[in-house]
Design an enzyme around this catalytic site. Structure first.
Site, PDB file in Angstrom:
ATOM      1  N   GLU A 124       6.066  -9.993 -38.286  1.00 19.77           N
ATOM      2  CA  GLU A 124       5.155  -8.957 -37.782  1.00 19.77           C
ATOM      3  C   GLU A 124       3.831  -8.936 -38.535  1.00 19.77           C
ATOM      4  O   GLU A 124       3.786  -8.783 -39.760  1.00 19.77           O
ATOM      5  CB  GLU A 124       5.798  -7.571 -37.863  1.00 19.77           C
ATOM      6  N   LYS A 128       7.637  -3.720 -31.730  1.00 21.83           N
ATOM      7  CA  LYS A 128       8.582  -2.643 -31.461  1.00 21.83           C
ATOM      8  C   LYS A 128       9.283  -2.947 -30.154  1.00 21.83           C
ATOM      9  O   LYS A 128       8.635  -3.142 -29.113  1.00 21.83           O
ATOM     10  CB  LYS A 128       7.852  -1.302 -31.354  1.00 21.83           C
TER      11      LYS A 128
END
Length: 593
Positions: free
Chosen positions: A182, A203
């Site tokens: 990420e 997410k």
């Protein structure tokens, strides 16, 4: 101290060469032990990079109150910020011996399922009361390392390739091994602070499928899931708001929304949020606007962090903080900088031989405990894959110099090699098996074909005696918690999870019948199972969690078996049982009562 290593993708050009560099002895260490020292450290890091130096380091999650005193965190255990300053990077080390050395982690139990369910119940109560929309709940597990940390980092990079990986040794036994996929932010800034900033929150998660069809189905389900989409959009909205604090008016934009990304063990959903920073923006201002990343807090951020503080028993440390590199950016002129930070998920923190691995997920109103628990297991898989070396394995029957179902076994091994990133040369596999066949031209033998992480193949043969039938199966005393593991879907020498269910010697039991957490029969510890139910022979589908055996595949293709879910409630109605694998074929079985 180990030399630092960084292996970062270019966040703006994923196909561009990766930044893969080593860093030797630092010329300076910049560290903050109190919240008052965090901003000065970031100012010193930015000044060093604008002067042509390279700075590699991290901020702990507990640094958050340095930017907003309303953010609740536990007391930190160690530095809130730590950066090493270097004159320049060095080439990536060429000696691969250390990378291929063995490293093992023995894990102890993590958060109990009952505690997990209780935490989710509390979060749902907070959401129902209107306090928040989403809370990112996390918990650690701990282990002991045997072997070298650099070898462990190499194993982690193989387990979670790509993304933003770094190994930082801060001395005193403190090391951070991050293979995070990420991006937190990438900021390209002119000397006056104006520039372009990109954030890419991650997410929304789904476990990878067992085969191509199931994998594609899971990616589609993630992409179309109202819950996962809502989870991502909540954080996108939060980051749009955060970026507006440092952005030129009207420059905040979302050019990519709800994109799916294939990682080694999970599908992840990401979105891009971009802006142009105002003149006068400093690195500390970027952190003040964004830190911690909304993807690891929830929304609204302040309230979510208060709930996290109440639910989680201690500090997160580097996990969920920020880890990255601030470097000079000569392409944008003298004094320009490029700052690239990951969100340190998929990250291990070492203190001496003690290893900490954290995992978490964003909990929203319609989050279901069983689904979230499985998501945690999928996210933990990177650490489990790297916890011990293993070889890929195929077991074949060798009868009078010929291997049974040879093409199918080779194809399955090659699929597993592709899954784990092992080099695999078909000719070397064939040569190994031909050598074994020539050495054992008569009789019945069990051949083990193995492939290691460097792509080296070897084979061995053992005499195989006939198996008296019917064989006796015993029902497992508890669910097989590893049913969703990649070490079930692929055959390897990592078999501790099966060994825990092996029958006692001299018990007369041939094998143990396993079932998953949903009460669905899966397989046995070394074969597949077939059941005659309602006049049809069925075998559990791959989605229940099992190794897709070669013998099973042959019987399905011939039409002698059909896939069908077999629940524990169905077991008393089963008319006949059979044990199935390529080595022993079809063995009539009975279930111990």
């Amino acid at each position: 101290m180990n030399p630092a290593l960084i292996d970062f993708a270019d966040p703006r050009a994923p196909q561009a060469p990766r930044l893969r560099s080593a860093f030797g002895a630092p010329r300076q260490i910049l560290a903050a032990r109190s919240h008052d020292e965090v901003r000065p450290v970031l100012d010193a890091v930015e000044a060093a990079a604008r002067a042509g130096l390279w700075c590699l380091g991290w901020l702990a999650y507990e640094a958050a109150p340095a930017f907003d005193a309303a953010m609740r965190v536990h007391a930190a255990q160690g530095d809130l910020a730590w950066f090493a300053v270097y004159d320049a990077p060095a080439p990536w080390p060429q000696d691969g011996a250390q990378e291929m050395a063995a490293a093992r982690i023995t894990w102890s139990a993590g958060l109990a399922r009952s505690a997990f369910d209780a935490a989710l119940e509390q979060i749902h109560a907070h959401i129902a009361a209107g306090r928040c929309y989403q809370v990112n709940f996390t918990a650690p597990m701990f282990g002991q390392l045997e072997g070298d940390a650099r070898a462990l980092f190499a194993a982690l990079r193989r387990a979670q390739p790509g993304g933003y990986a770094a190994h930082i040794d801060a001395g005193d036994g403190r090391q951070v091994l991050s293979v995070s996929p990420e991006l937190f932010f990438d900021w390209r800034a002119a000397p006056d602070g104006s520039g372009a900033i990109l954030t890419r929150p991650m997410k929304g998660t789904a476990a990878r499928g067992a085969g191509a069809a199931e994998d594609a189905a899971r990616e589609r389900q993630l992409r179309e899931s109202p819950k996962e989409r809502a989870e991502n959009v909540m954080i996108v909205d939060l980051l749009r708001n955060d970026l507006s604090r440092i952005a030129q008016p009207g420059s905040v934009r979302v050019p990519r929304l709800l994109q799916t990304q294939a990682l080694a063990t999970v599908w992840q959903m990401t979105s891009d949020v971009q802006a142009d920073t105002r003149a006068g923006t400093r690195l500390a201002d970027v952190f003040a606007a964004l830190f911690p990343c909304g993807s690891v807090t929830g929304a609204p951020k302040i309230e979510a962090m208060r709930i996290i503080h109440a639910l989680e028993g201690g500090p997160r440390g580097v996990y969920c903080g920020a880890l990255g590199l601030v470097q000079p950016d000569p392409q944008c002129g003298a004094g320009a900088v490029a700052a690239t930070f990951n969100v340190p998920i998929r990250t291990l923190q070492l203190q001496g031989r003690r290893v900490r691995c954290d995992v978490g997920s964003g909990i929203v109103w319609d989050a279901q405990p069983q689904a979230e628990w499985r998501e945690w297991a999928a996210k933990r898989a990177f650490a489990e894959r790297a916890s011990a070396p293993f070889e890929l394995l195929e077991t074949l029957a060798l009868h009078d110099g010929r291997h049974r179902h040879l093409p199918q076994h080779l194809a399955r091994l090659q699929r597993s090699a592709a899954h784990f990133g092992y080099p695999c040369d078909a000719q070397s596999l064939t040569d190994c098996l031909e050598g074994i066949a020539r050495a054992h031209p008569t009789g019945l033998w069990r051949t083990r074909l193995l492939l290691d992480v460097q792509g080296r193949a070897r084979a061995e043969a053992f005499a195989l005696a006939a198996t008296p039938v019917p064989v006796l199966l015993a029902l497992a005393p508890r669910p097989f918690a590893f049913a969703s593991s990649e070490f079930v879907r692929h055959k390897t020498t990592r078999r501790e999870h099966y060994a825990a269910f092996a029958p006692e010697p001299d018990s007369g039991v041939f094998d143990t019948l396993l079932y998953n957490d949903d009460g669905e029969v899966t397989e046995t510890t070394f074969g597949n199972v077939a059941a005659l139910l309602d006049g049809r022979w069925i075998t559990p589908p791959e989605g229940c969690g099992l190794l897709p055996g070669v013998g099973r595949a042959v019987l399905l293709r011939e039409g002698r078996l059909r896939e069908g879910v077999l629940r524990l409630a169905d077991v008393p109605r089963v008319q006949e049982w059979a044990f199935v694998n390529s080595l022993r074929g079809w063995l009539p079985a009975r279930l111990q009562r």
